[in-house]
Design an enzyme around this catalytic site. Structure first.
Site, mmCIF file in Angstrom:
data_model
loop_
_atom_site.group_PDB
_atom_site.id
_atom_site.type_symbol
_atom_site.label_atom_id
_atom_site.label_comp_id
_atom_site.label_asym_id
_atom_site.label_seq_id
_atom_site.Cartn_x
_atom_site.Cartn_y
_atom_site.Cartn_z
ATOM 1 N N LYS A 226 -8.314 -33.080 -46.532
ATOM 2 C CA LYS A 226 -8.039 -32.642 -45.094
ATOM 3 C C LYS A 226 -7.310 -33.470 -44.295
ATOM 4 O O LYS A 226 -6.284 -33.102 -43.694
ATOM 5 C CB LYS A 226 -9.589 -32.771 -44.430
ATOM 6 C CG LYS A 226 -10.097 -31.509 -44.983
ATOM 7 C CD LYS A 226 -11.757 -31.724 -44.576
ATOM 8 C CE LYS A 226 -12.637 -30.600 -45.227
ATOM 9 N NZ LYS A 226 -14.177 -30.526 -45.127
ATOM 10 N N GLN B 63 -18.250 -34.385 -42.110
ATOM 11 C CA GLN B 63 -18.391 -33.766 -43.753
ATOM 12 C C GLN B 63 -19.843 -33.959 -44.111
ATOM 13 O O GLN B 63 -20.698 -34.687 -44.117
ATOM 14 C CB GLN B 63 -17.767 -34.748 -44.696
ATOM 15 C CG GLN B 63 -17.539 -34.245 -45.971
ATOM 16 C CD GLN B 63 -16.682 -32.819 -46.252
ATOM 17 O OE1 GLN B 63 -15.832 -32.696 -45.209
ATOM 18 N NE2 GLN B 63 -17.072 -32.148 -47.020
ATOM 19 N N ASP C 268 -15.510 -26.575 -37.298
ATOM 20 C CA ASP C 268 -16.374 -26.221 -38.467
ATOM 21 C C ASP C 268 -16.719 -24.689 -38.219
ATOM 22 O O ASP C 268 -17.362 -24.120 -38.952
ATOM 23 C CB ASP C 268 -17.485 -26.918 -38.965
ATOM 24 C CG ASP C 268 -16.797 -27.878 -40.064
ATOM 25 O OD1 ASP C 268 -16.295 -27.401 -41.030
ATOM 26 O OD2 ASP C 268 -17.386 -29.031 -40.136
#
Ligand code: GUN
Length: 286
Positions: free
Chosen positions: A53, A97, A120
């Site tokens: 990422k 995460q 997200d």
């Protein structure tokens, strides 16, 4: 092989080229897009995802912050860090995460992220917005799958779609996006009785369970579109999905490979969500 391959690498490159251009345009206006990624602990798979990422940010002209925090970090300290990032004007997207260590309540942490920075799309406000057909951020993996349908001309309105898997990250938002696009959607899970009866009637099957060889050729309607979200290892340690690719590719009309299918799209759509967030901030400031 009768199925056409859906090439997630090529499609990702195309979308990332557009993202990089938009990032350069924003940067020129003094609004460089910024993503903060927070990793708690040393889960090896998470470390790889986070590294990829951050690299994607660097490659496409984004500002990035990567917090690598110890596994024994307190929940309070993590909430405090998220709060700082919520208030940092250089940060347009925040990603914590998952999975988090067991002593931290992941739900509480997700709810602490400002919904307008929740790239997200996991915050309840964003899940609710998606459910009511007004999404702010679409969760990255299902969003990537929708881009694949668009790029390959897969008709969704009126299609019978089966989603196998009911996670908050993939299965449920995937089903919502398909419902919003006018598909008739069935959500199956590992306990579904006679899953083949559902999948054989489907024009589109999306497998997202983490169970190798879950979908076999006898379960697929000839010509169907098959999307494999699985990321598993076979007995030789090779990456494979949830679909028995060698068998299903002889029956399906379109199919994603693993690797090289859905995987690359997830990070690409994270960049898309972050740039959309930065563009919203820039136009609000204009
Ligand atoms: N862990 C596995 N997939 C994801 C994802 O899409 N977002 C976050 N934050 N964690 C994950």
């Amino acid at each position: 092989m009768t199925a056409q391959l859906i090439d997630g690498i090529a499609l990702s490159k195309q979308i990332r080229a557009d993202v990089a251009q938009r990032a350069a345009a924003l940067t020129a206006r003094g609004h460089q897009p910024g993503l903060a990624v927070v990793l708690v602990g040393e889960n090896p798979a998470s470390q790889v995802y986070v590294r990829n990422k951050i690299k994607a940010c660097e490659d496409n002209g984004f500002h990035s912050i990567c917090d690598r925090l110890p596994a024994d970090l307190t929940e309070e300290a993590l909430l405090q860090r998220v709060d700082e990032l919520n208030r940092d004007p250089k940060v347009h997207g925040i990603l914590v995460q998952l999975p988090l260590p067991k002593h931290i309540d992941a739900h509480k942490v997700i709810e602490s992220i400002a919904p307008e920075k929740d790239v997200d799309g996991f915050h309840i406000a964003n899940a609710g917005a998606l459910m009511t057909g007004q999404p702010l951020f679409r969760p990255c993996t299902p969003y990537g799958v929708m881009k694949m349908f668009e790029a390959y001309g897969v008709e969704l309105a009126g299609a019978n779609a089966v989603v196998i898997g009911r996670s908050n990250i993939v299965g449920k938002p995937m089903a919502m996006l398909l419902v919003n696009a006018g598909a008739t959607v069935t959500i199956c899970n590992s306990k579904t009785r006679d899953m083949g009866a559902f999948t054989r009637a489907a024009d589109i099957v999306i497998a997202a369970t983490g169970q190798r060889n879950l979908l076999t050729a006898d379960m697929v309607k000839p010509g169907a579109t098959v999307i494999d979200v699985g990321m598993n290892r076979n007995d030789e340690g090779k990456l494979c999905g949830d679909v028995d690719f060698d068998g299903v590719k002889e029956v399906a009309g379109l199919i994603t490979p693993v690797p090289g299918g859905v995987g690359p799209m997830t990070i690409t759509m994270l960049l898309v969500n972050t740039i959309e967030s930065a563009e919203r901030t820039a136009s609000a400031a204009a």
